[in-house]
Design a protein around this motif. Structure first.
Motif, short mmCIF file in Angstrom:
data_model
loop_
_atom_site.label_atom_id
_atom_site.label_comp_id
_atom_site.label_asym_id
_atom_site.label_seq_id
_atom_site.Cartn_x
_atom_site.Cartn_y
_atom_site.Cartn_z
N LEU A 1 0.84 -1.21 0.00
CA LEU A 1 0.00 0.00 0.00
C LEU A 1 0.87 1.26 0.00
CD1 LEU A 1 -2.85 -0.49 2.62
CD2 LEU A 1 -3.10 0.45 0.31
N GLY A 2 1.90 1.23 0.83
CA GLY A 2 2.82 2.38 0.93
C GLY A 2 3.49 2.64 -0.41
N HIS A 3 4.00 1.56 -1.04
CA HIS A 3 4.63 1.73 -2.36
C HIS A 3 3.64 2.31 -3.37
CE1 HIS A 3 8.50 0.07 -1.61
NE2 HIS A 3 8.08 -1.16 -1.37
N ALA A 4 2.42 1.79 -3.32
CA ALA A 4 1.41 2.22 -4.29
C ALA A 4 1.13 3.72 -4.12
CB ALA A 4 0.13 1.41 -4.14
N CYS A 5 0.97 4.14 -2.86
CA CYS A 5 0.66 5.57 -2.61
C CYS A 5 1.86 6.44 -2.97
CB CYS A 5 0.30 5.79 -1.14
SG CYS A 5 -1.24 5.02 -0.66
N GLN A 6 3.06 5.93 -2.71
CA GLN A 6 4.26 6.74 -2.94
C GLN A 6 4.61 6.86 -4.42
OE1 GLN A 6 7.53 5.53 -0.51
NE2 GLN A 6 8.91 7.08 -1.35
N HIS A 7 4.55 5.74 -5.11
CA HIS A 7 5.06 5.75 -6.50
C HIS A 7 3.98 5.92 -7.55
CE1 HIS A 7 9.00 4.76 -4.96
NE2 HIS A 7 8.44 3.80 -4.23
N TYR A 8 2.74 5.67 -7.19
CA TYR A 8 1.66 5.73 -8.20
C TYR A 8 0.54 6.71 -7.82
CZ TYR A 8 3.87 1.52 -10.03
OH TYR A 8 4.79 0.63 -10.55
N GLY A 9 0.41 7.06 -6.56
CA GLY A 9 -0.68 7.95 -6.14
C GLY A 9 -2.04 7.29 -6.18
N GLY A 10 -2.06 5.97 -6.26
CA GLY A 10 -3.36 5.30 -6.27
C GLY A 10 -3.19 3.82 -6.58
N PHE A 11 -4.30 3.11 -6.59
CA PHE A 11 -4.25 1.67 -6.84
C PHE A 11 -5.65 1.14 -7.14
CE2 PHE A 11 -4.10 2.83 -2.38
CZ PHE A 11 -5.19 2.18 -1.82
N MET A 12 -5.67 -0.08 -7.66
CA MET A 12 -6.92 -0.80 -7.89
C MET A 12 -7.12 -1.65 -6.63
SD MET A 12 -7.16 0.12 -11.15
CE MET A 12 -8.44 -0.80 -11.97
N LEU A 13 -8.32 -1.65 -6.08
CA LEU A 13 -8.54 -2.36 -4.81
C LEU A 13 -9.49 -3.53 -5.02
CD1 LEU A 13 -7.94 -2.14 -1.72
CD2 LEU A 13 -10.18 -1.05 -1.53
N LYS A 14 -8.96 -4.74 -4.80
CA LYS A 14 -9.82 -5.92 -4.92
C LYS A 14 -10.06 -6.51 -3.52
CE LYS A 14 -6.22 -9.32 -5.85
NZ LYS A 14 -5.82 -10.48 -6.64
N ASN A 15 -10.99 -7.43 -3.45
CA ASN A 15 -11.37 -8.02 -2.15
C ASN A 15 -11.69 -6.96 -1.10
OD1 ASN A 15 -11.28 -10.71 -2.85
ND2 ASN A 15 -9.08 -10.84 -2.45
N HIS A 16 -12.44 -5.96 -1.54
CA HIS A 16 -12.76 -4.84 -0.64
C HIS A 16 -13.92 -5.15 0.28
CE1 HIS A 16 -15.56 -4.68 -3.83
NE2 HIS A 16 -14.65 -4.32 -4.69
N GLY A 17 -14.57 -6.29 0.08
CA GLY A 17 -15.63 -6.69 1.01
C GLY A 17 -17.01 -6.19 0.62
N ILE A 18 -17.12 -5.46 -0.50
CA ILE A 18 -18.45 -4.99 -0.91
C ILE A 18 -18.99 -5.98 -1.93
CG2 ILE A 18 -19.78 -3.03 -1.80
CD1 ILE A 18 -17.30 -1.28 -1.21
N SER A 19 -20.18 -6.49 -1.67
CA SER A 19 -20.67 -7.58 -2.50
C SER A 19 -20.97 -7.13 -3.92
CB SER A 19 -21.92 -8.20 -1.89
OG SER A 19 -23.00 -7.29 -2.01
#
Ligand code: OGA
Ligand code: NI
Length: 353
Positions: free
Chosen positions: A67-85
């Motif tokens: 997560l830290g790498h994603a926020c630092q180097h990309y400013g965002g990410f795709m989030l899977k298994n977020h728990g929303i059906s």
């Protein structure tokens, strides 16, 4: 304390759920995902893919690092298994579509030019200075805690309130789980989100991008390039491409992955992290064939939250970049000066004093 009234400019401007929500597992075609030097799985050369389920179990510390790498180097990410059906993701998208397909006079009952309204419809507009048309129509509303606001929401289409409240609660739960991990990854003292962000709020926007006449495509944006004045933005796109992010000077399309959210680092997290994380510059383009919808959930702190970075993030290698300021000062300045993007934080730099 009175609820925070966040202002989101027009052109800006999970715990994997218990209970009845079924966690989702995406199957991502291997050919579309590559790995970068930090070992992050990258979707179509654009954004890393983060598995929120990894925060619950033996992979927690690896997931926090990712997560830290994603926020630092990309400013965002795709989030899977977020728990929303999947049922709820499809449900909110259908309600949004039904809403925007209502007759114009029905939708316009919610129109308001006042950015402090607790719910308001905002329409597309022409920017005469730049000779461009910004075509997004959006229904924006406060939604946390949901019971304080639900009575202001439309009753048409039917079941709108039920479905939208269920989605807002579920996405907020995922947001909190993420934020706890993001703050832990920053090495901040382990405090609850409520201690860090006080009476934090949530503001959502159902976004509708109509199709555009071929002859006007060159002059029309869904949304112009902007960063979000949020901590994080959780975006649920439909299946139609349109979102683009700025990477190494080029606008790159982010193709949606079914049942996957797109998370943007917002300006507030850039400030709180003393610029370790950068807010993501993004825009929306339109096309002549298919309308597009997205649902954005914007997470922001209470008005009084001190937005300067915590002392744990300051040392000789990381000198203080931003002075202390409150969220209220931040968004009031942004709104008054209509400041674009990163410039919004510039007036809070230590060197600007
Ligand atoms: C926003 C935004 C992108 C999209 O709501 O701030 O950038 O794809 N939305 O709708
Ligand atoms: Ni945005």
């Amino acid at each position: 304390m009175a609820p925070t009234k966040a202002v989101v400019a027009d052109d800006h401007l999970a715990s994997p759920a218990g209970g009845k929500n079924t966690p989702i597992t995406n199957t991502i075609p291997i050919s579309n995902a590559q790995t970068d030097i930090h070992g992050l799985e990258i979707w179509e050369g654009t954004l890393p893919i983060i598995d929120l389920g990894g925060l619950h179990g033996p992979r927690r510390s690896d997931t926090i690092k990712q997560l830290g790498h994603a926020c630092q180097h990309y400013g965002g990410f795709m989030l899977k298994n977020h728990g929303i059906s999947e049922r709820l993701l499809n449900g909110i998208m259908s309600k949004a579509r039904e809403f925007f397909h209502l007759p114009e006079e029905e939708r316009m009952k919610l129109y308001s030019p006042d950015p402090t309204s607790l719910i308001r419809l905002a329409t597309g507009f022409k920017d005469d200075n730049q000779n461009v048309f910004v075509s997004r129509e959006s229904l924006k509303f406060h939604c946390h805690p949901v019971e304080n606001y639900v009575n202001l929401w439309p009753t048409n289409p039917p079941s709108y309130r039920e479905v939208v409240s269920e989605y807002c609660v579920a996405v907020k739960r995922a947001e909190i789980t993420l934020l706890e991990a993001v703050f832990e990854g920053l090495g901040m003292e382990r405090k609850s989100i409520d201690q860090i962000l006080d009476n934090h709020g949530q503001y959502a926007s159902l976004n509708y991008y109509p199709t555009c006449d071929k002859s006007n495509l060159g002059l029309t944006f869904g949304l112009r390039g902007h960063t979000d004045p949020t901590i994080l933005t959780m975006l649920l796109p439909d299946e139609v491409p349109g979102l683009e992010i700025l990477q190494d000077g080029d606008w790159v399309p982010v193709k949606p992955i079914p049942n996957t959210l797109i998370v943007h680092v917002g300006d507030v997290l850039q400030g709180l992290s003393n610029c370790r994380y950068k807010s993501l510059l993004h825009r929306v383009i339109v096309n002549s064939e298919k309308e597009r919808l997205s649902i954005a959930s914007y997470c922001y702190p209470s008005n009084d939250t001190q937005m300067g970075p915590p002392k744990e993030l300051i040392d000789d290698d990381h000198p203080l970049i931003y002075k202390d300021y409150t969220y209220e000062e931040f968004y009031t300045t942004m709104w008054k000066q209509r400041l674009p993007d990163a410039a919004r934080l510039d007036s809070f730099k230590v060197s600007a004093a």
